[in-house]
Design a protein around this motif. Sequence first.
Motif, short mmCIF file in Angstrom:
data_model
loop_
_atom_site.label_atom_id
_atom_site.label_comp_id
_atom_site.label_asym_id
_atom_site.label_seq_id
_atom_site.Cartn_x
_atom_site.Cartn_y
_atom_site.Cartn_z
N GLU A 58 0.82 -1.22 0.00
CA GLU A 58 0.00 0.00 0.00
C GLU A 58 0.85 1.27 0.00
N THR A 66 -1.16 3.50 -5.41
CA THR A 66 -0.47 2.31 -4.93
C THR A 66 0.17 1.62 -6.13
N ILE A 84 -2.28 -8.41 -6.81
CA ILE A 84 -3.51 -8.83 -6.11
C ILE A 84 -3.27 -10.15 -5.39
N GLY A 87 -1.75 -9.67 -2.19
CA GLY A 87 -2.57 -9.04 -1.16
C GLY A 87 -2.84 -7.57 -1.34
N ASN A 89 -4.68 -4.20 -2.10
CA ASN A 89 -6.08 -3.83 -1.90
C ASN A 89 -6.65 -3.22 -3.19
N ASN A 91 -9.42 -1.77 -3.51
CA ASN A 91 -10.33 -0.66 -3.19
C ASN A 91 -9.61 0.62 -2.77
N THR A 92 -8.28 0.59 -2.64
CA THR A 92 -7.54 1.77 -2.21
C THR A 92 -7.62 2.84 -3.29
N SER A 99 -9.88 3.88 -7.76
CA SER A 99 -9.33 2.65 -7.20
C SER A 99 -9.06 1.73 -8.38
N CYS A 116 -10.31 -7.94 -9.67
CA CYS A 116 -10.76 -7.11 -8.54
C CYS A 116 -12.01 -7.70 -7.89
N ASP A 122 -15.19 -3.57 -3.33
CA ASP A 122 -16.22 -3.00 -2.47
C ASP A 122 -17.11 -2.07 -3.30
#
Length: 164
Positions: A58, A66, A84, A87, A89, A91-92, A99, A116, A122
């Motif tokens: 991150e 990112t 991915i 790990g 994210n 959604n960042t 994102s 994703c 999300d």
Amino acid sequence: MKYRMILLLCLLFFSLNTLTACSQEKTMTDTTNEIFQIIAKQNLSELEHWLAKSPNLELKNQKGETPLMAATYLNQVPMAKLLIAAGANVNTQDGMLNSPFLYAGASGYLEIVKLCLKAGADYQVFNRYNGTALIPACEKGHVAVVEELLKDKTYPINHINRLG
């Protein structure tokens, strides 16, 4: 005389802002610079080597991106897949409130959208227009992305962004 004072103050203000911006750029760590250079070069083997060090996924560059966001902007599916899987994210959001999931949907990057979705996209994370990935995908005619998003019956198809 007043004109010269105002001009001098403006120049001083501009110089201070420029110095501040330059000093902020230099505060990025070597690790941060390294990963974004690897992504810009689109060097998959160097990315694998970087990921083997168990880095912070991150990290953000000066734009708030990112590593996964940077790879998504380049539509680098193999890089996105590696990040991915490690790990990262999905959604960042960056400084533009994009994102990886939202941008991939808006750009028609179907493979990254699928990655994703599998990684927990999300649906309550919205872009700068308070919209979902579906809205720009429809607007731009990314039919395959729209079909993929609509496979999930919980997708908020009735969401209205601030543009109406």
